[in-house]
Design a protein around this motif. Structure first.
Motif, PDB file in Angstrom:
ATOM      1  N   THR A  20      29.425 -42.348  -3.609  1.00  0.00           N
ATOM      2  CA  THR A  20      29.573 -43.784  -3.850  1.00  0.00           C
ATOM      3  C   THR A  20      31.027 -44.175  -4.072  1.00  0.00           C
ATOM      4  N   VAL A  21      31.806 -43.328  -4.722  1.00  0.00           N
ATOM      5  CA  VAL A  21      33.201 -43.680  -5.018  1.00  0.00           C
ATOM      6  C   VAL A  21      34.167 -43.216  -3.936  1.00  0.00           C
ATOM      7  N   ALA A  24      36.961 -45.490  -2.157  1.00  0.00           N
ATOM      8  CA  ALA A  24      37.132 -46.754  -2.886  1.00  0.00           C
ATOM      9  C   ALA A  24      38.510 -46.805  -3.541  1.00  0.00           C
ATOM     10  N   ASP A  25      38.967 -48.014  -3.777  1.00  0.00           N
ATOM     11  CA  ASP A  25      40.241 -48.233  -4.458  1.00  0.00           C
ATOM     12  C   ASP A  25      40.098 -47.795  -5.916  1.00  0.00           C
ATOM     13  N   THR A  28      39.730 -50.532  -8.549  1.00  0.00           N
ATOM     14  CA  THR A  28      38.594 -51.456  -8.520  1.00  0.00           C
ATOM     15  C   THR A  28      38.011 -51.595  -9.922  1.00  0.00           C
ATOM     16  N   LEU A  38      37.800 -48.041 -11.633  1.00  0.00           N
ATOM     17  CA  LEU A  38      36.955 -46.992 -11.071  1.00  0.00           C
ATOM     18  C   LEU A  38      37.480 -45.595 -11.399  1.00  0.00           C
ATOM     19  N   ALA A 127      29.032 -47.583 -10.582  1.00  0.00           N
ATOM     20  CA  ALA A 127      29.905 -47.395  -9.419  1.00  0.00           C
ATOM     21  C   ALA A 127      29.372 -48.143  -8.207  1.00  0.00           C
ATOM     22  N   THR A 131      31.306 -51.088  -6.092  1.00  0.00           N
ATOM     23  CA  THR A 131      31.729 -50.863  -4.706  1.00  0.00           C
ATOM     24  C   THR A 131      30.830 -51.541  -3.682  1.00  0.00           C
TER      25      THR A 131
END
Length: 249
Positions: A20-21, A24-25, A28, A38, A127, A131
């Motif tokens: 899921t992460v 990703a930024d 976030t 995050l 998370a 996202t």
């Protein structure tokens, strides 16, 4: 739930969190953990697994600050998270029935497998909300997560850890959670607010307020990740709102 099932589920949930992460930024913001970006949420998961493993092996240790965790660069997150989960599962399975320290007195090491499994599950939902990824949890795990959270809230020690939990005491008011899908038990949860604290059982019956819906939604509402309107509320809505207002972990 047997230790082997808890261990397998922890590894699976951690892998799902890592997926899921991925990409990703790190900056976030996590809306359901508003003080954390995050990268801190990722740091908390891997740090908590390692902290729990150390407790199983060596006894109590200070609760670490997730802002101090170093999960590495985003492309290293998956391996770092996997290593932490594997460390905890090995420590707990090796310990077997040997009593280890917990906040609530000595218990078998599977306490930490269960606590970290459900902490990881809820933060996986965090998370996903941050996202925009999909989130699902099996009904039996959602049901056990609800029961485990009630175990925490009903322990007399809990109010000393967070004074807000003391506001859950009452004079016999009742809440019921009723899942709309199979959880392997079927009767839901009946919660009673007593002068001494929270009491609960797996049981059918009436209550002052009932929250009903799919188990995944019940879990996420009960842990304050989704709004109350996501489930059906029957009876004293104010009682449900008061409960949720005093159960922030």
């Amino acid at each position: 739930m047997h230790s082997t099932r808890l261990a397998e589920a922890l590894l699976d949930r951690t892998a799902a969190f890592a997926t899921t992460v991925a990409g990703a930024d790190p900056d976030t913001r996590v809306p359901t953990c508003p003080d954390w970006p995050l990268r801190v949420l990722v740091g908390h998961i891997g740090q908590a697994h390692r902290w729990s493993a150390d407790i199983v092996r060596s006894g109590p240790a200070p609760v670490p600050d997730p802002r101090d965790a170093d999960p590495g660069t985003p492309d290293e997150w998956a391996a770092w998270l996997r290593d932490g989960a594997e460390d905890l599962t090995k420590a707990a399975l090796d310990a077997g029935e040997t009593p280890v320290w917990t906040f609530f007195g000595e218990q078998p090491a599977r306490f930490w497998l269960r606590r970290m499994l459900h902490d990881t599950t809820i933060h996986h939902a965090d998370a996903a909300l941050a996202t925009g990824a999909a989130f699902t949890v099996a009904p039996d795990l959602a049901a056990d997560a609800i029961s485990e959270w009630l175990d925490v809230l009903s322990d007399p020690v809990t109010a000393s850890l967070n004074p807000a939990f003391a506001e859950l005491r009452g004079t016999g008011q009742t809440l019921r959670l009723a899942g709309g899908d199979s959880d392997g038990d079927g009767d839901g949860w009946l919660i009673t607010r007593t002068p001494d604290g929270v009491a609960w059982t797996r049981a059918a019956g009436t209550a002052d307020v009932t929250l009903s819906g799919p188990l995944q939604d019940l879990l996420l509402v009960f842990t304050r990740r989704l709004p109350l309107d996501r489930v059906t509320v029957t009876g004293d809505r104010g009682l449900a709102e008061h409960w949720l207002g005093h159960t922030a972990a």
